[in-house]
Design a protein around this motif. Structure first.
Motif, short mmCIF file in Angstrom:
data_model
loop_
_atom_site.label_atom_id
_atom_site.label_comp_id
_atom_site.label_asym_id
_atom_site.label_seq_id
_atom_site.Cartn_x
_atom_site.Cartn_y
_atom_site.Cartn_z
N TRP A 151 0.73 -1.18 0.01
CA TRP A 151 -0.07 -0.08 0.06
C TRP A 151 1.09 1.31 -0.05
O TRP A 151 0.52 2.20 -0.83
CB TRP A 151 -0.66 0.02 1.10
N LYS A 152 2.02 1.41 0.90
CA LYS A 152 2.65 2.46 0.94
C LYS A 152 3.56 2.75 -0.43
O LYS A 152 3.79 3.83 -0.84
CB LYS A 152 3.58 2.36 2.06
N THR A 153 4.18 1.60 -1.08
CA THR A 153 4.86 1.46 -2.21
C THR A 153 4.06 2.12 -3.50
O THR A 153 4.74 2.71 -4.19
CB THR A 153 5.62 0.41 -2.39
N HIS A 154 2.97 2.05 -3.36
CA HIS A 154 2.23 2.16 -4.56
C HIS A 154 2.14 3.66 -5.00
O HIS A 154 2.15 3.88 -6.03
CB HIS A 154 0.62 1.91 -4.40
N ALA A 155 2.47 4.51 -3.78
CA ALA A 155 2.61 5.90 -3.95
C ALA A 155 3.87 6.19 -4.61
O ALA A 155 4.23 7.30 -5.29
CB ALA A 155 2.61 6.75 -2.80
N LEU A 156 4.74 5.38 -4.70
CA LEU A 156 5.97 5.69 -5.57
C LEU A 156 5.74 5.49 -7.10
O LEU A 156 6.57 6.11 -7.92
CB LEU A 156 7.16 4.49 -5.22
N LEU A 157 4.64 5.05 -7.59
CA LEU A 157 4.49 4.60 -8.97
C LEU A 157 4.24 6.09 -9.63
O LEU A 157 3.13 6.59 -9.19
CB LEU A 157 3.56 3.48 -9.27
N PRO A 158 4.75 6.50 -10.54
CA PRO A 158 4.22 7.58 -11.35
C PRO A 158 3.07 7.54 -12.06
O PRO A 158 2.74 6.32 -12.41
CB PRO A 158 5.48 7.88 -12.13
N LEU A 159 2.42 8.67 -12.44
CA LEU A 159 1.28 8.70 -13.05
C LEU A 159 1.65 9.17 -14.54
O LEU A 159 2.50 9.76 -14.67
CB LEU A 159 0.39 9.62 -12.47
N PRO A 160 0.88 8.67 -15.53
CA PRO A 160 -0.45 7.65 -15.48
C PRO A 160 0.05 6.25 -15.23
O PRO A 160 1.16 5.86 -15.82
CB PRO A 160 -1.06 7.76 -16.97
N ARG A 161 -0.55 5.41 -14.55
CA ARG A 161 -0.44 4.10 -13.90
C ARG A 161 -1.03 2.98 -15.09
O ARG A 161 -2.08 3.42 -15.51
CB ARG A 161 -0.76 3.69 -12.77
N LEU A 162 -0.12 2.27 -15.57
CA LEU A 162 -0.74 1.13 -16.48
C LEU A 162 -1.19 0.08 -15.93
O LEU A 162 -1.85 -0.72 -16.59
CB LEU A 162 0.37 0.69 -17.49
N GLY A 163 -1.18 -0.16 -14.57
CA GLY A 163 -1.61 -1.60 -13.98
C GLY A 163 -1.01 -2.60 -14.45
O GLY A 163 0.35 -2.65 -14.98
N LEU A 164 -1.50 -3.68 -14.69
CA LEU A 164 -0.96 -4.97 -15.11
C LEU A 164 -0.22 -4.78 -16.49
O LEU A 164 0.67 -5.65 -17.06
CB LEU A 164 -1.97 -6.19 -15.12
#
Length: 324
Positions: A151-164
């Motif tokens: 949950w915490k590391t999800h904030a590290l992912l840049p936008l836009p997110r591609l998901g799988l």
């Protein structure tokens, strides 16, 4: 008026958790410790206390049957499982400290898939009615740590997110090399090795949940399933638990290798990670067969082929700066 600076207001727990990568690294370290403990128990010829309670027998008592082959067979599954746990833990440390640190979304999804599969595989152990209480407690302790880290590391992912789609989309030219050169051949070998590990893990997990043994197993043991049940009705459920656990771990590890080989450039750190994890995983899975005398050609050949392909990949992928 509040004269306390923002730095002085920092919470200890929040500081320790940080961006969440420390929790995922902790999960990796816990897996490495668990794998090492499994190797230690096997090397010392010991069962866990709840295994002894479930069987009502010590290893030395089981060693009285058929030249101790039942005990050796059980340890061979546990050594292989310990090796794959260590390998997964090593990959977790690399994923947390390198691609996830730099916000590479695919690495977050590798954690998600591996973790979901690893924790869910605990259910496969229950098919034969054996609940590994120590494993259950460890799962309950690690699960919140892993979930909070994700949950915490999800904030590290840049936008836009591609998901799988970040796993399956095209890779960059820096990562994907033409198949005809050395780097491309290395990547192909690692992909094949990872696919083989995932396929083998699926088969072993299915066998552990169904028939438990393949013909080569029974030939080595010198007994049939019914005879094992006659020796101790809890033997087959305990062996099934070990097999399903190893199969689930191998499947998870194989998928990690596939994703990493597909998406990540072979840096010195990744090459070292692959070398250590591969040596540990394949070394335990293959080496234990020779230690216990289970050397059936048809049984160990697939592992040898997988290890050979992996070694070719490691040799061809070696960066010049791997040990600088």
């Amino acid at each position: 008026m509040n004269d306390i600076s923002p730095r002085e207001q920092e919470n200890l727990l929040a500081a320790l958790i940080g961006d969440g990568r420390s929790l995922l690294s902790l999960t990796g370290l816990a897996l490495i410790a668990s794998g090492a403990f499994a190797l230690f128990l096997s090397a010392t010829g010991s069962f866990l206390p709840h295994d002894v309670d479930f069987l009502g027998m010590q290893p030395r008592q089981l060693c009285g049957f058929n030249q101790c082959r039942i005990v050796h067979f059980m340890f061979h599954d546990r050594v292989a499982f310990g090796g794959v746990l260590i390998a997964i833990g090593i990959f977790y440390l690399w994923l947390a400290q390198f691609p996830l640190k730099h916000g590479e979304e695919w690495s977050w999804w590798v954690f998600f898939i591996s973790g979901a599969m690893g924790f869910a595989s605990f259910l496969s152990y229950l098919g034969y009615g054996y609940l590994d209480t120590w494993h259950g407690v460890a799962t309950l302790v690690l699960l919140p740590c892993f979930v909070l880290g994700m949950w915490k590391t999800h904030a590290l992912l840049p936008l836009p997110r591609l998901g799988l789609r970040s796993l399956f989309g095209p890779v960059t030219p820096l990562v994907w090399n033409r198949w005809k050169n050395r780097a491309g051949f290395a990547r192909m070998c690692l992909l094949f090795a990872g696919c083989g590990m995932a396929a083998a893990g699926s088969v072993i997990m299915f066998v552990g949940m169904s028939s438990v043994f393949v013909p080569q197993d029974l030939q080595y043991l010198g007994v049939k399933s019914a005879q094992l049940a006659a020796i101790n009705p809890h033997l087959v459920p305990l062996i099934a638990h070990d097999r399903a656990g190893f199969g689930g771990g191998l499947l998870s590890c194989g998928l990690m290798v596939v994703c990493i080989a597909w998406k990540a450039p072979i840096t010195p750190a990744l090459w070292q990670t692959l070398l250590i994890a591969g040596t540990t995983g394949f070394g335990c899975a293959i080496g234990v067969h020779f230690l216990i005398g289970y050397t059936d050609f048809t049984h160990i050949t697939p592992a040898f082929i997988g290890a050979l392909i992996f070694v070719f990949g490691i040799i061809c992928a070696k960066p010049a700066a791997a040990f600088n």
